[in-house]
Scaffold this active site. Structure first.
Site, PDB file in Angstrom:
ATOM      1  CG  ASP A 206      -0.508   0.078  -3.279  1.00 30.70           C
ATOM      2  OD1 ASP A 206      -0.610  -0.748  -2.348  1.00 30.70           O
ATOM      3  OD2 ASP A 206      -0.988  -0.116  -4.404  1.00 30.70           O
ATOM      4  CG  ASP A 208      -4.167  -1.606  -2.659  1.00 28.44           C
ATOM      5  OD1 ASP A 208      -3.890  -1.223  -3.795  1.00 28.44           O
ATOM      6  OD2 ASP A 208      -3.349  -2.194  -1.915  1.00 28.44           O
ATOM      7  CG  ASP A 296      -3.512   1.175  -6.550  1.00 31.65           C
ATOM      8  OD1 ASP A 296      -3.032   2.166  -7.130  1.00 31.65           O
ATOM      9  OD2 ASP A 296      -2.957   0.058  -6.518  1.00 31.65           O
TER      10      ASP A 296
HETATM   11  P1  TTP Z   1      -1.130  -4.585  -4.628  1.00 31.15           P
HETATM   12  O1  TTP Z   1      -1.488  -3.275  -4.065  1.00 31.15           O
HETATM   13  O2  TTP Z   1      -0.218  -4.578  -5.807  1.00 31.15           O
HETATM   14  O3  TTP Z   1      -0.454  -5.552  -3.567  1.00 31.15           O
HETATM   15  P2  TTP Z   1      -0.641  -5.707  -1.988  1.00 31.15           P
HETATM   16  O4  TTP Z   1      -1.555  -4.666  -1.452  1.00 31.15           O
HETATM   17  O5  TTP Z   1      -1.012  -7.118  -1.739  1.00 31.15           O
HETATM   18  O6  TTP Z   1       0.827  -5.509  -1.446  1.00 31.15           O
HETATM   19  P3  TTP Z   1       1.628  -4.119  -1.305  1.00 31.15           P
HETATM   20  O7  TTP Z   1       1.868  -3.936   0.151  1.00 31.15           O
HETATM   21  O8  TTP Z   1       2.913  -4.345  -2.059  1.00 31.15           O
HETATM   22  O9  TTP Z   1       0.822  -3.033  -1.895  1.00 31.15           O
HETATM   23  O10 TTP Z   1      -2.428  -5.366  -5.093  1.00 31.15           O
HETATM   24  C1  TTP Z   1      -3.489  -5.700  -4.221  1.00 31.15           C
HETATM   25  C2  TTP Z   1      -4.438  -6.647  -4.893  1.00 31.15           C
HETATM   26  O11 TTP Z   1      -5.159  -5.997  -5.915  1.00 31.15           O
HETATM   27  C3  TTP Z   1      -3.734  -7.839  -5.554  1.00 31.15           C
HETATM   28  O12 TTP Z   1      -4.284  -9.033  -5.063  1.00 31.15           O
HETATM   29  C4  TTP Z   1      -4.030  -7.703  -7.002  1.00 31.15           C
HETATM   30  C5  TTP Z   1      -5.264  -6.847  -7.029  1.00 31.15           C
HETATM   31  N1  TTP Z   1      -5.408  -6.020  -8.228  1.00 31.15           N
HETATM   32  C6  TTP Z   1      -6.426  -6.356  -9.109  1.00 31.15           C
HETATM   33  O13 TTP Z   1      -7.143  -7.332  -8.888  1.00 31.15           O
HETATM   34  N2  TTP Z   1      -6.623  -5.595 -10.224  1.00 31.15           N
HETATM   35  C7  TTP Z   1      -5.833  -4.527 -10.507  1.00 31.15           C
HETATM   36  O14 TTP Z   1      -6.052  -3.852 -11.530  1.00 31.15           O
HETATM   37  C8  TTP Z   1      -4.758  -4.193  -9.587  1.00 31.15           C
HETATM   38  C9  TTP Z   1      -3.858  -3.042  -9.849  1.00 31.15           C
HETATM   39  C10 TTP Z   1      -4.609  -4.970  -8.470  1.00 31.15           C
HETATM   40 MN    MN Z   2      -1.294  -2.650  -2.002  1.00 32.75          MN
HETATM   41 MN    MN Z   3      -2.280  -1.528  -5.211  1.00 32.52          MN
END
Ligand code: TTP
Ligand code: MN
Ligand code: MN
Ligand code: MN
Length: 372
Positions: A206, A208, A296
């Site tokens: 995703d 973020d 996100d």
């Molecule tokens: P992710 O998007 O799940 O993981 P990522 O970006 O490291 O890897 P990917 O390439 O698979 O997307 O989460 C990113 C960070 O956000 C992770 O350290 C956890 C944090 N997080 C929170 O702290 N609170 C939340 O509610 C969510 C959903 C994530």
């Molecule tokens: Mn992510």
């Molecule tokens: Mn995420």
């Protein structure tokens, strides 16, 4: 001199990921890939401890500057137990682990893997479906006694697209989409890329972003307005908005798995092929002219921005160890909202990530060094 020889002192490796600079260059992929299957399988079986043990071991090996070539090279490494060493030995001798091979062909593992690949489906739901004898997507979609929530319905609808990795070029394009929508509703607001792409990853599941406003309190209406704007643009395919439940008087929670209380939304957006340099990273999407992507957004109050950024930048293992380090080594509680010193009984303010590392007495690490 050979590795591990007493004549070549090797810097000791910390037990905490927040004291190990871990880039994306993994010299021990053949071991960590095996560990990750085992960790996942323990997670599917709700066995938290061995799951975490394999995740920690994975993270230690990822931080090493070179490949492990013999079992002796692991003797001074932290977080490696008997089971992990047995797997390392097997991989060294045979090029693969039989336990892992067995899991990969195991029906339960395969089915959990398939079901949890759906947005909105975690190990608990996968378990429920598996126990009912369901094994495939069509089993689930044709079973009328199964109720899918809205998130899962979208998960199935867009599964083909969102199970494909998002590229860095797609993330850049989404950044300008989000920038545009945010500035349209609140010109003074800021947007920052976080998560895996902020750590320099080439691909992610995703994208973020953290959005906030310089005016404290204004962040409350920010996400709802951004969501309306995305809807108006016709690119909002799914939205789960969670309003803030943040209470600044509450002590932080060192349990990593506890989610934060900031306003956030989990979205599926429509990304146009024409807006991505070099086209989409999804062949079907490129033919169709667009693809669905998971995005996100989180919007902390500006005075909590540094904590939110540190928490959302990850990696998950880095975050877990940062909290464990704060708790065990410093008597402090850290979460995505705040840092609290238990001895002094006071909150420690921070306006940058560097401030937080300094409060914890840790050397600063750049996001690209947090790929633990
Ligand atoms: P992710 O998007 O799940 O993981 P990522 O970006 O490291 O890897 P990917 O390439 O698979 O997307 O989460 C990113 C960070 O956000 C992770 O350290 C956890 C944090 N997080 C929170 O702290 N609170 C939340 O509610 C969510 C959903 C994530
Ligand atoms: Mn992510
Ligand atoms: Mn995420
Ligand atoms: Mn505890």
């Amino acid at each position: 001199p050979t590795e591990g020889s007493p004549l070549t002192p090797v810097a000791t490796v910390s037990r905490y990921a927040c004291q190990r600079r871990t880039t994306l260059e993994n010299h021990n992929k053949k071991f960590t890939d095996a560990f990750e299957v085992l960790a996942e399988s323990y997670e599917f079986n709700n066995m938290e401890r061995p799951c975490l043990a394999f995740r920690r071991a994975t993270s230690v090996l990822k931080s090493l500057p070179c490949a492990v070539r013999c079992l002796g090279a692991t003797q001074d490494l932290p977080c490696l137990g008997q089971h992990t060493k047995k797997v390392i030995e097997e991989v060294l001798q045979c090029g693969r682990s039989f336990e892992v091979e067995e899991l990969l062909s195991d029906e339960r593992y395969q089915t959990f893997k398939l079901f949890t690949s759906v947005f909105g489906v975690g190990p608990k739901t996968a378990e429920k479906w598996f126990c009912r004898g369901l094994r495939s997507f069509s089993d689930i979609l044709t079973d009328h006694s199964i109720h899918l929530n809205r998130m899962q319905q979208s998960g199935f609808l867009h599964h083909g697209d969102i199970s494909r990795a998002v590229s860095a070029a797609e993330a850049r394009s989404l950044r300008s989409v989000i920038d545009g929508a945010v500035h349209c509703v609140t010109p003074a607001a800021t947007v920052a890329l976080t998560g895996g792409f902020h750590r320099g990853k080439e691909f992610g599941h995703d994208v973020d972003f953290i959005v906030t406003t310089p005016e404290l309190g204004e962040e409350e209406s920010l996400l709802p307005n951004v969501i309306d704007e995305l809807k108006k643009q016709g690119i909002l395919l799914y939205c789960n908005y969670q309003a803030s439940t943040f209470d600044m008087r509450k002590l932080p929670n060192h349990h990593f798995e506890a989610m934060d209380n900031f306003a956030k939304c989990f979205l599926i957006l429509r990304l146009e092929s024409s807006q991505v340099e070099g086209g989409l990273h999804c062949a079907e999407g490129d033919i169709r002219g667009w693809r669905a992507v998971r995005v996100d957004l989180v919007s902390p109050p500006v005075d909590r921005y540094a904590f939110a950024l540190l928490g959302w930048t990850g990696s998950r293992q880095f975050e877990r160890d940062l909290r464990r380090f704060a708790q065990v080594e410093r008597g402090m509680i850290l979460d995505n909202h705040a840092l609290y010193d238990k001895k002094k009984k006071e909150f420690l303010a921070a306006s940058t990530e560097k401030d937080i590392f300094a409060h914890l007495g840790l050397e600063y690490m750049e996001p690209w060094q947090r790929n633990a």
